[in-house]
Design a protein around this motif. Structure first.
Motif, PDB file in Angstrom:
ATOM      1  N   HIS A 273       0.843  -1.195   0.000  1.00 20.22           N
ATOM      2  CA  HIS A 273       0.000   0.000   0.000  1.00 20.22           C
ATOM      3  C   HIS A 273       0.875   1.239   0.000  1.00 20.22           C
ATOM      4  CE1 HIS A 273      -2.465  -3.105   1.930  1.00 20.22           C
ATOM      5  NE2 HIS A 273      -3.488  -2.478   1.397  1.00 20.22           N
ATOM      6  N   ARG A 274       0.337   2.301  -0.581  1.00 15.85           N
ATOM      7  CA  ARG A 274       0.940   3.620  -0.381  1.00 15.85           C
ATOM      8  C   ARG A 274      -0.111   4.477   0.294  1.00 15.85           C
ATOM      9  NH1 ARG A 274       4.159   3.526  -5.398  1.00 15.85           N
ATOM     10  NH2 ARG A 274       6.321   3.901  -4.782  1.00 15.85           N
ATOM     11  N   GLY A 275       0.252   5.073   1.385  1.00 16.40           N
ATOM     12  CA  GLY A 275      -0.689   5.942   2.074  1.00 16.40           C
ATOM     13  C   GLY A 275      -0.784   7.288   1.392  1.00 16.40           C
ATOM     14  N   TYR A 276      -1.864   7.998   1.671  1.00 15.34           N
ATOM     15  CA  TYR A 276      -2.025   9.354   1.143  1.00 15.34           C
ATOM     16  C   TYR A 276      -0.798  10.201   1.506  1.00 15.34           C
ATOM     17  CZ  TYR A 276      -3.607  14.180   0.844  1.00 15.34           C
ATOM     18  OH  TYR A 276      -3.674  15.517   0.566  1.00 15.34           O
ATOM     19  N   GLN A 277      -0.343  10.074   2.752  1.00 15.38           N
ATOM     20  CA  GLN A 277       0.801  10.883   3.195  1.00 15.38           C
ATOM     21  C   GLN A 277       2.078  10.531   2.427  1.00 15.38           C
ATOM     22  OE1 GLN A 277       0.020  13.326   4.739  1.00 15.38           O
ATOM     23  NE2 GLN A 277      -0.644  13.082   6.860  1.00 15.38           N
TER      24      GLN A 277
ATOM     25  N   LYS B 284      -5.674  15.231  -2.962  1.00 13.37           N
ATOM     26  CA  LYS B 284      -6.405  15.528  -1.720  1.00 13.37           C
ATOM     27  C   LYS B 284      -7.903  15.290  -1.912  1.00 13.37           C
ATOM     28  CE  LYS B 284      -6.756  18.862   2.009  1.00 13.37           C
ATOM     29  NZ  LYS B 284      -6.547  20.255   2.439  1.00 13.37           N
ATOM     30  N   LYS B 285      -8.405  15.660  -3.082  1.00 16.34           N
ATOM     31  CA  LYS B 285      -9.823  15.456  -3.384  1.00 16.34           C
ATOM     32  C   LYS B 285     -10.190  13.973  -3.294  1.00 16.34           C
ATOM     33  CE  LYS B 285     -13.659  17.408  -5.137  1.00 16.34           C
ATOM     34  NZ  LYS B 285     -14.309  18.576  -4.559  1.00 16.34           N
ATOM     35  N   ILE B 286      -9.334  13.116  -3.876  1.00 20.65           N
ATOM     36  CA  ILE B 286      -9.589  11.676  -3.819  1.00 20.65           C
ATOM     37  C   ILE B 286      -9.461  11.177  -2.382  1.00 20.65           C
ATOM     38  CG2 ILE B 286      -8.814   9.383  -4.567  1.00 20.65           C
ATOM     39  CD1 ILE B 286      -7.821  10.668  -7.158  1.00 20.65           C
ATOM     40  N   GLY B 287      -8.399  11.601  -1.704  1.00 17.45           N
ATOM     41  CA  GLY B 287      -8.161  11.150  -0.327  1.00 17.45           C
ATOM     42  C   GLY B 287      -9.301  11.520   0.609  1.00 17.45           C
TER      43      GLY B 287
ATOM     44  N   ALA C 245     -12.432  12.096  -0.227  1.00 16.12           N
ATOM     45  CA  ALA C 245     -13.615  11.302  -0.587  1.00 16.12           C
ATOM     46  C   ALA C 245     -13.493   9.889  -0.015  1.00 16.12           C
ATOM     47  CB  ALA C 245     -13.776  11.246  -2.109  1.00 16.12           C
ATOM     48  N   GLU C 246     -12.323   9.292  -0.169  1.00 16.86           N
ATOM     49  CA  GLU C 246     -12.108   7.950   0.379  1.00 16.86           C
ATOM     50  C   GLU C 246     -12.291   7.951   1.893  1.00 16.86           C
ATOM     51  OE1 GLU C 246     -11.950   5.458  -1.326  1.00 16.86           O
ATOM     52  OE2 GLU C 246     -11.248   6.107  -3.290  1.00 16.86           O
ATOM     53  N   GLY C 247     -11.726   8.971   2.535  1.00 18.62           N
ATOM     54  CA  GLY C 247     -11.849   9.063   3.989  1.00 18.62           C
ATOM     55  C   GLY C 247     -13.300   9.131   4.433  1.00 18.62           C
ATOM     56  N   ARG C 248     -14.105   9.916   3.707  1.00 18.36           N
ATOM     57  CA  ARG C 248     -15.524  10.022   4.065  1.00 18.36           C
ATOM     58  C   ARG C 248     -16.255   8.706   3.845  1.00 18.36           C
ATOM     59  NH1 ARG C 248     -15.014  15.436   2.286  1.00 18.36           N
ATOM     60  NH2 ARG C 248     -15.591  14.946   0.139  1.00 18.36           N
ATOM     61  N   ILE C 249     -15.963   8.045   2.724  1.00 20.11           N
ATOM     62  CA  ILE C 249     -16.627   6.766   2.426  1.00 20.11           C
ATOM     63  C   ILE C 249     -16.289   5.722   3.492  1.00 20.11           C
ATOM     64  CG2 ILE C 249     -16.768   4.825   0.795  1.00 20.11           C
ATOM     65  CD1 ILE C 249     -18.041   7.247  -0.433  1.00 20.11           C
TER      66      ILE C 249
ATOM     67  N   ASP D  25      -5.240  11.296   6.748  1.00 27.23           N
ATOM     68  CA  ASP D  25      -3.873  10.778   6.893  1.00 27.23           C
ATOM     69  C   ASP D  25      -3.818   9.266   7.065  1.00 27.23           C
ATOM     70  OD1 ASP D  25      -4.790  10.565   9.482  1.00 27.23           O
ATOM     71  OD2 ASP D  25      -3.316  11.939  10.354  1.00 27.23           O
ATOM     72  N   ARG D  26      -4.973   8.609   7.170  1.00 26.77           N
ATOM     73  CA  ARG D  26      -4.976   7.153   7.269  1.00 26.77           C
ATOM     74  C   ARG D  26      -5.481   6.473   5.991  1.00 26.77           C
ATOM     75  NH1 ARG D  26      -8.351   5.141  11.415  1.00 26.77           N
ATOM     76  NH2 ARG D  26      -7.644   3.154  10.601  1.00 26.77           N
ATOM     77  N   VAL D  27      -5.776   7.273   4.968  1.00 29.15           N
ATOM     78  CA  VAL D  27      -6.242   6.694   3.691  1.00 29.15           C
ATOM     79  C   VAL D  27      -5.059   6.032   2.985  1.00 29.15           C
ATOM     80  CG1 VAL D  27      -7.102   7.265   1.382  1.00 29.15           C
ATOM     81  CG2 VAL D  27      -8.177   8.280   3.392  1.00 29.15           C
ATOM     82  N   HIS D  28      -5.264   4.788   2.549  1.00 29.33           N
ATOM     83  CA  HIS D  28      -4.235   4.055   1.799  1.00 29.33           C
ATOM     84  C   HIS D  28      -4.765   3.635   0.439  1.00 29.33           C
ATOM     85  CE1 HIS D  28      -1.988   3.917   5.487  1.00 29.33           C
ATOM     86  NE2 HIS D  28      -0.992   3.352   4.853  1.00 29.33           N
ATOM     87  N   PHE D  29      -3.874   3.611  -0.525  1.00 32.47           N
ATOM     88  CA  PHE D  29      -4.189   3.142  -1.871  1.00 32.47           C
ATOM     89  C   PHE D  29      -3.476   1.819  -2.066  1.00 32.47           C
ATOM     90  CE2 PHE D  29      -4.555   7.673  -1.910  1.00 32.47           C
ATOM     91  CZ  PHE D  29      -5.586   7.952  -2.779  1.00 32.47           C
TER      92      PHE D  29
END
Length: 289
Positions: free
Chosen positions: A122-126, A150-153, A155-159, A165-169
């Motif tokens: 994984h790569r995190g947003y940060q 940031k826009k994607i991050g 949205a993912e965080g809300r979903i 800072d904890r969103v991972h791809f």
């Protein structure tokens, strides 16, 4: 002042944006050179070629992964998103269906890298923010890319109900998202675009398979990103707009309208992966003054 208009006749995805910009005259060699600043070039190859989509010559752009995870993006399975929908191509990635055979002129340009680097899954947003900030891009390229990510991050965080800072791809999604988003910023800067406008955005219909199960189109993250953006009904049962495409257009377009008044200077068509019987699966960009 140069205006660019995204004519989303068949939705929008990151690879379609890059293809359309190259088709409109942006320099893919500059793209390759600038992307090396990210220092992840051992993880991917870039490929671009002319294809015919329902009679329209367009440019197909692909990010092919070269790492040892065997994630070459030429899957033939049902559409599948990453854990956080960071995967931004049109999800079938079968190049064989993209050409009308003898009409396809191959201008592909590939680099093989045999470095065997260990990659985390994984790569995190940060991590992605640090990668972009450390690359030494111009301020304009850096700020554009960071805004879109940031826009994607967010949205993912809300979903998923987690802070940014904890969103991972998933890695397979992160690499092509990074290339498409940073690449779009590089090419728009190279083309010296001052104003960006867009049509309304068709999202498609039906269902898609993602890691969490079978979901409606548009995927939850895509719909979240498209808040306040005019979306358009479509009878095509496919995912026409991806999270990355949605983020690019929602962040960059200052107005959603019909084609604005301008003197047209160049036109580009970026091909999507899928082909539809009666509908060219392309994104059109119109650049003028």
């Amino acid at each position: 002042m140069k205006t660019l208009y995204f004519d989303c006749i068949s939705g929008i995805s990151g690879d379609m944006v890059i293809g359309a910009l190259i088709d409109a005259g942006a320099d893919p060699m500059i793209l390759e050179e600038e992307l090396r600043k990210l220092q992840i070039e051992e993880e991917y190859q870039l490929k671009w070629e002319k294809v015919i989509k329902n009679g329209i010559t367009s440019t197909k752009f692909d990010v092919l992964l070269t790492d040892k995870h065997d994630h070459n993006h030429q899957h033939d399975q049902a559409p599948k998103h990453t854990h956080d929908h960071g995967h931004n191509h049109e999800h079938s990635h079968d190049h064989k269906h993209d050409h009308d055979h003898e009409h396809s002129h191959d201008h592909s340009h590939e680099h093989d890298h045999d470095h065997d680097h260990a990659h985390s899954h994984h790569r995190g947003y940060q991590d992605i923010v640090k990668l972009i900030e450390a690359a030494g891009f111009s301020d304009q390229v850096k700020e554009t890319a960071l805004k879109i990510f940031k826009k994607i991050g967010e949205a993912e965080g809300r979903i998923h109900g987690i802070p940014l800072d904890r969103v991972h791809f998933h890695e397979v999604g992160a690499v092509d998202s990074i290339i498409d988003i940073v690449g779009a910023a590089i090419l728009l800067h190279q083309l010296d675009i001052s104003i960006i406008k867009s049509s309304s955005v068709p999202v498609g219909a039906g269902r898609i398979h993602i890691d969490h199960g079978i979901y409606p189109v548009p995927a939850p993250a895509t719909l979240e990103i498209l808040k306040e953006v005019p979306i358009e009904q479509s009878n095509i049962r496919a995912e026409l707009t991806t999270p990355t495409g949605a983020a690019i257009v929602s962040v960059l377009a200052e107005e959603f309208c019909t084609i604005p008044s301008m003197r047209v200077k160049s036109i580009g068509y970026g091909a999507g992966t899928k082909s539809f019987p009666n509908h060219p699966n392309v994104l059109r960009v119109i650049i003028g003054e």
